[in-house]
Design a protein around this motif. Structure first.
Motif, PDB file in Angstrom:
ATOM      1  N   LEU A 166       0.697  -1.234   0.118  1.00 50.03           N
ATOM      2  CA  LEU A 166       0.102   0.000  -0.127  1.00 50.03           C
ATOM      3  C   LEU A 166       0.777   1.236   0.010  1.00 50.03           C
ATOM      4  CD1 LEU A 166      -2.779   1.202   0.356  1.00 50.03           C
ATOM      5  CD2 LEU A 166      -2.565   1.114   2.761  1.00 50.03           C
ATOM      6  N   ILE A 167       1.840   1.249   0.986  1.00 49.89           N
ATOM      7  CA  ILE A 167       2.793   2.301   0.729  1.00 49.89           C
ATOM      8  C   ILE A 167       3.584   2.552  -0.600  1.00 49.89           C
ATOM      9  CG2 ILE A 167       5.272   3.186   1.677  1.00 49.89           C
ATOM     10  CD1 ILE A 167       4.409   1.758   4.489  1.00 49.89           C
ATOM     11  N   ILE A 168       3.898   1.472  -1.153  1.00 52.41           N
ATOM     12  CA  ILE A 168       4.422   1.580  -2.746  1.00 52.41           C
ATOM     13  C   ILE A 168       3.328   2.168  -3.460  1.00 52.41           C
ATOM     14  CG2 ILE A 168       5.531   0.239  -4.473  1.00 52.41           C
ATOM     15  CD1 ILE A 168       6.874  -1.491  -2.365  1.00 52.41           C
ATOM     16  N   TYR A 169       2.276   1.512  -3.438  1.00 49.87           N
ATOM     17  CA  TYR A 169       0.983   1.969  -4.426  1.00 49.87           C
ATOM     18  C   TYR A 169       0.590   3.246  -4.319  1.00 49.87           C
ATOM     19  CZ  TYR A 169      -3.636   1.631  -6.532  1.00 49.87           C
ATOM     20  OH  TYR A 169      -4.664   1.707  -7.348  1.00 49.87           O
ATOM     21  N   LYS A 170       0.922   3.759  -3.292  1.00 46.87           N
ATOM     22  CA  LYS A 170       0.462   5.354  -2.906  1.00 46.87           C
ATOM     23  C   LYS A 170       1.135   6.309  -3.016  1.00 46.87           C
ATOM     24  CE  LYS A 170      -4.104   5.247  -1.702  1.00 46.87           C
ATOM     25  NZ  LYS A 170      -5.105   5.968  -2.437  1.00 46.87           N
ATOM     26  N   ARG A 171       2.537   5.808  -2.659  1.00 50.46           N
ATOM     27  CA  ARG A 171       3.588   6.867  -2.694  1.00 50.46           C
ATOM     28  C   ARG A 171       4.768   6.568  -3.569  1.00 50.46           C
ATOM     29  NH1 ARG A 171       4.671   9.429   3.175  1.00 50.46           N
ATOM     30  NH2 ARG A 171       6.194  10.385   1.726  1.00 50.46           N
ATOM     31  N   GLY A 172       4.917   5.312  -4.131  1.00 42.03           N
ATOM     32  CA  GLY A 172       5.896   4.937  -5.184  1.00 42.03           C
ATOM     33  C   GLY A 172       7.193   4.290  -4.865  1.00 42.03           C
ATOM     34  N   LYS A 173       7.613   3.572  -5.463  1.00 42.39           N
ATOM     35  CA  LYS A 173       8.818   2.800  -5.027  1.00 42.39           C
ATOM     36  C   LYS A 173       9.840   3.716  -4.562  1.00 42.39           C
ATOM     37  CE  LYS A 173      11.055  -1.465  -5.459  1.00 42.39           C
ATOM     38  NZ  LYS A 173      10.923  -2.286  -4.530  1.00 42.39           N
ATOM     39  N   GLN A 174      10.534   3.612  -3.517  1.00 45.61           N
ATOM     40  CA  GLN A 174      11.708   4.312  -3.215  1.00 45.61           C
ATOM     41  C   GLN A 174      12.958   3.574  -3.346  1.00 45.61           C
ATOM     42  OE1 GLN A 174      11.787   5.091   1.022  1.00 45.61           O
ATOM     43  NE2 GLN A 174      13.222   6.775   0.917  1.00 45.61           N
ATOM     44  N   GLU A 175      13.983   4.309  -4.040  1.00 50.52           N
ATOM     45  CA  GLU A 175      15.206   3.628  -4.319  1.00 50.52           C
ATOM     46  C   GLU A 175      16.066   3.757  -2.897  1.00 50.52           C
ATOM     47  OE1 GLU A 175      16.053   2.028  -7.253  1.00 50.52           O
ATOM     48  OE2 GLU A 175      13.838   2.647  -8.019  1.00 50.52           O
ATOM     49  N   LEU A 215       0.935  -1.541  13.883  1.00 53.16           N
ATOM     50  CA  LEU A 215       1.500  -1.604  12.232  1.00 53.16           C
ATOM     51  C   LEU A 215       0.790  -1.023  11.387  1.00 53.16           C
ATOM     52  CD1 LEU A 215       3.817  -2.910  10.968  1.00 53.16           C
ATOM     53  CD2 LEU A 215       2.432  -4.853  10.513  1.00 53.16           C
ATOM     54  N   LEU A 216      -0.732  -1.140  11.525  1.00 51.66           N
ATOM     55  CA  LEU A 216      -1.775  -0.630  10.776  1.00 51.66           C
ATOM     56  C   LEU A 216      -1.890   0.717  10.680  1.00 51.66           C
ATOM     57  CD1 LEU A 216      -4.373  -0.833   8.924  1.00 51.66           C
ATOM     58  CD2 LEU A 216      -5.565  -0.762  11.139  1.00 51.66           C
ATOM     59  N   LEU A 217      -1.754   1.459  11.863  1.00 49.26           N
ATOM     60  CA  LEU A 217      -1.813   2.763  11.987  1.00 49.26           C
ATOM     61  C   LEU A 217      -0.596   3.228  11.369  1.00 49.26           C
ATOM     62  CD1 LEU A 217      -4.219   2.400  13.556  1.00 49.26           C
ATOM     63  CD2 LEU A 217      -3.433   4.089  15.357  1.00 49.26           C
ATOM     64  N   LYS A 218       0.733   2.988  11.806  1.00 45.97           N
ATOM     65  CA  LYS A 218       2.003   3.221  11.208  1.00 45.97           C
ATOM     66  C   LYS A 218       2.191   3.591   9.676  1.00 45.97           C
ATOM     67  CE  LYS A 218       4.714   1.233  14.912  1.00 45.97           C
ATOM     68  NZ  LYS A 218       5.659   0.788  15.262  1.00 45.97           N
ATOM     69  N   LYS A 219       1.712   2.089   9.351  1.00 46.77           N
ATOM     70  CA  LYS A 219       2.013   2.099   7.589  1.00 46.77           C
ATOM     71  C   LYS A 219       0.846   2.963   6.882  1.00 46.77           C
ATOM     72  CE  LYS A 219       5.016  -1.551   7.777  1.00 46.77           C
ATOM     73  NZ  LYS A 219       5.627  -2.902   7.296  1.00 46.77           N
ATOM     74  N   VAL A 220      -0.282   2.897   7.308  1.00 41.20           N
ATOM     75  CA  VAL A 220      -1.442   3.853   6.569  1.00 41.20           C
ATOM     76  C   VAL A 220      -1.011   5.260   6.850  1.00 41.20           C
ATOM     77  CG1 VAL A 220      -3.836   4.376   6.698  1.00 41.20           C
ATOM     78  CG2 VAL A 220      -3.077   2.001   7.003  1.00 41.20           C
ATOM     79  N   LYS A 221      -0.625   5.630   8.089  1.00 38.44           N
ATOM     80  CA  LYS A 221      -0.171   6.839   7.926  1.00 38.44           C
ATOM     81  C   LYS A 221       1.030   7.367   7.033  1.00 38.44           C
ATOM     82  CE  LYS A 221       2.017  10.138  11.386  1.00 38.44           C
ATOM     83  NZ  LYS A 221       3.131  10.490  11.585  1.00 38.44           N
ATOM     84  N   ILE A 222       2.021   6.403   6.750  1.00 36.24           N
ATOM     85  CA  ILE A 222       2.830   6.706   5.820  1.00 36.24           C
ATOM     86  C   ILE A 222       2.374   6.742   4.411  1.00 36.24           C
ATOM     87  CG2 ILE A 222       5.037   5.584   4.892  1.00 36.24           C
ATOM     88  CD1 ILE A 222       5.705   4.492   7.739  1.00 36.24           C
ATOM     89  N   ALA A 223       1.458   5.617   4.056  1.00 41.33           N
ATOM     90  CA  ALA A 223       1.130   5.436   2.730  1.00 41.33           C
ATOM     91  C   ALA A 223       0.269   6.597   2.304  1.00 41.33           C
ATOM     92  CB  ALA A 223       0.135   3.994   2.744  1.00 41.33           C
TER      93      ALA A 223
END
Length: 165
Positions: A69-78, A100-108
């Motif tokens: 979800l993070i990659i889908y929303k923000r793109g792949k980070q090199e 983990l859910l809250l942390k990663k959704v916050k980032i995504a």
């Protein structure tokens, strides 16, 4: 709230279709088919009985989905030189799934702490900034607090209110 419930609520809140769900899992490193997604998203009648049509979402699958979800929303980070290639595989316990859910959704979704407090407030839950900070800390930190189902459920409810309105 089990991992399947989290996937169901997250899918509803962010309005993903089955193809997008398959793509997000793939970005997180898990190969699933549309049929697998349908089985993952099948609600069980209650927590005690197993539904034959439901595929159980493991902690590892949920972690991979959230990474996707993070990659889908923000793109792949090199990765920067000297960094490991993929995201660190976190040892997800049943107690730390909500954190983990809250942390990663916050980032995504690139949410700030104020955004998260507002989302929780919209769902009828008010917590202080320091309580939110404690939930977002790394497990093992002296100020870490486990995230209760109530907060995770209301956060997903607030997300649905914000993104589907």
């Amino acid at each position: 709230m089990n991992n399947n419930d989290i996937l169901i609520r997250l899918r509803y809140a962010l309005d993903f279709n089955n193809t997008e769900m398959v793509d997000i899992f793939k970005l997180g490193g898990v190969e699933v088919t549309k049929e697998d997604v349908l089985q993952l998203l099948t609600k069980s009648n209650d927590d005690e009985t197993e539904n034959e049509e439901q595929m159980k979402c493991t902690n590892q699958m949920l972690d991979s989905f959230l990474n996707g979800l993070i990659i889908y929303k923000r793109g792949k980070q090199e990765p920067k030189p000297g960094q490991p290639q993929g995201p660190a595989v976190s040892a997800v316990t049943n107690e730390s799934v909500n954190n983990l859910l809250l942390k990663k959704v916050k980032i995504a979704l690139a949410l700030t702490s104020e955004d998260m407090l507002e989302i929780l407030e919209d769902a009828g839950v008010s917590i202080s900034k320091s309580e939110l900070s404690a939930v977002l800390r790394k497990e093992g930190h002296k100020n870490y607090k486990p995230c209760l189902d109530r907060y995770a459920r209301n956060f997903l409810k607030g997300l649905a209110m914000k993104y589907r309105a």
